[in-house]
Write an enzyme that holds these catalytic residues in place. Structure first.
Site, mmCIF file in Angstrom:
data_model
loop_
_atom_site.group_PDB
_atom_site.id
_atom_site.type_symbol
_atom_site.label_atom_id
_atom_site.label_comp_id
_atom_site.label_asym_id
_atom_site.label_seq_id
_atom_site.Cartn_x
_atom_site.Cartn_y
_atom_site.Cartn_z
ATOM 1 N N ASN A 38 0.968 -1.189 -0.376
ATOM 2 C CA ASN A 38 0.416 -0.262 0.004
ATOM 3 C C ASN A 38 0.928 1.256 -0.291
ATOM 4 O O ASN A 38 1.533 1.813 1.070
ATOM 5 C CB ASN A 38 -0.663 -0.201 1.363
ATOM 6 C CG ASN A 38 -1.406 1.618 1.297
ATOM 7 O OD1 ASN A 38 -1.858 1.832 0.714
ATOM 8 N ND2 ASN A 38 -2.517 1.336 2.487
ATOM 9 N N CYS A 138 -23.040 -4.637 -5.660
ATOM 10 C CA CYS A 138 -21.364 -4.375 -6.041
ATOM 11 C C CYS A 138 -21.461 -2.779 -7.358
ATOM 12 O O CYS A 138 -22.179 -3.396 -8.087
ATOM 13 C CB CYS A 138 -20.904 -5.806 -5.959
ATOM 14 S SG CYS A 138 -19.156 -4.922 -6.876
ATOM 15 N N CYS A 196 4.686 21.168 -6.158
ATOM 16 C CA CYS A 196 3.237 21.387 -7.517
ATOM 17 C C CYS A 196 4.121 23.070 -7.720
ATOM 18 O O CYS A 196 4.257 23.747 -9.109
ATOM 19 C CB CYS A 196 1.804 21.445 -7.421
ATOM 20 S SG CYS A 196 1.308 22.354 -9.615
HETATM 21 ZN ZN LIG Z 1 -1.074 21.077 -8.638
#
Ligand SMILES: [Zn+2]
Length: 292
Positions: A38, A138, A196
């Site tokens: 994970n 589901c 970012c």
């Molecule tokens: Zn961004």
């Protein structure tokens, strides 16, 4: 992924193991490095970052591209965070929960919108959810939608890595109407991800440092004319054949054209010439042939 290659005899294997076995069978020459974990836990995230930075074809070099084929928001955000920090280009893909739409998205940190710059884009499916899903049942699953989106993703990967055609920044797929919207989105200067914002600054500097493009009309260069695989592009219809064909072209919507037209019939064509009737019967002809 499990809907695309998981086979009954692989029951009990993880998706990661099954993927490796299936792909290894298809092409034993490909080298695989598998990690079944994970990526959203702190420890695994560090290892994930390390393999992006060092797991390229040459150990110690970064990978060329990261493909996201995950099924939840947290995992996408983890990939987004890692790629923003490393300045790693990646492609995101997804299929909607109702299984009748999907999308792919190319994210170049600093250059195009990241996953945190804006709410995730989805393709409007124009469908009443009640007709697709029922309470307690589901979520819908269509392997065909998965297959189409996977195909579009890999096509974009080939264009990006091998440098041909137009690489899509965002390409949606609406299965209900066979509609494929495309768009591109600039990064958000107020993005929540500080890496970012940092990548955006670096991209701006990089663009500013580029020499001003000269406006010169150049002939398009043919890429990969010689390639080590000996792949050649051969047109199925020659220019000459196209010129000679003069048949009627049907009325078609914009963007669709015919591959070739059926030539007009010529008066002296062989098919038009009929055999002259000699008046002899079939029996007479058979007798003649026997005597030959
Ligand atoms: Zn961004």
């Amino acid at each position: 992924m499990n809907r695309l290659f998981f086979q009954p005899h692989q029951a009990g294997l993880s998706k990661v193991q099954a993927a490796e076995y299936t792909l290894r069978n298809i092409n034993p020459d490909v080298l695989f490095e598998v990690h079944n974990y994970n990526i959203t836990t702190v420890e695994n995230f560090q290892h994930f970052m390390d393999r992006i930075s060092n797991g390229g074809l040459e150990e110690g070099k970064p990978v060329d591209l990261v493909l996201s084929c995950v099924d939840n928001f947290e995992a996408r955000m983890a990939i987004n965070t890692a790629c923003n920090e490393l300045g790693q280009t990646w492609m995101e893909s997804g299929v909607s929960e109702n299984a009748v739409s999907g999308h792919i998205q190319l994210i170049i940190p600093g250059e195009s919108a990241c996953f945190a710059c804006a709410p995730p884009l989805v393709v409007a499916a124009n469908i009443d959810e009640k007709t697709l899903k029922r309470e307690g049942v589901c979520a819908a699953s269509l392997p065909t939608t998965m297959g189409v989106v996977a195909g579009i993703l890999v096509q974009n990967v080939l264009k990006f890595l091998l440098n041909f055609g137009t690489v899509s920044f965002y390409l949606g797929y609406n299965a209900m109407q066979d509609f494929f919207p495309t768009m591109s989105m600039k990064p958000n200067p107020q993005c929540d991800d500080r890496n970012c914002r940092k990548q955006q600054e670096e991209y701006k500097k990089k663009v500013a440092a580029l020499p001003k493009p000269e406006v010169v009309q150049e002939e398009e260069e043919i890429i990969h004319e010689d390639n080590e695989w000996g792949i050649e592009l051969v047109s199925e219809v020659s220019e000459e054949e196209l010129k000679n064909s003069s048949g009627p072209v049907p009325d078609l919507p914009e963007g669709i054209t015919v591959a070739y037209t059926i030539p007009e019939k010529q008066e002296d064509s062989v098919a038009e010439v009929t055999v002259e009737d000699s008046g002899e019967s079939l029996e007479d002809l058979m007798a003649k042939m026997k005597n030959m």
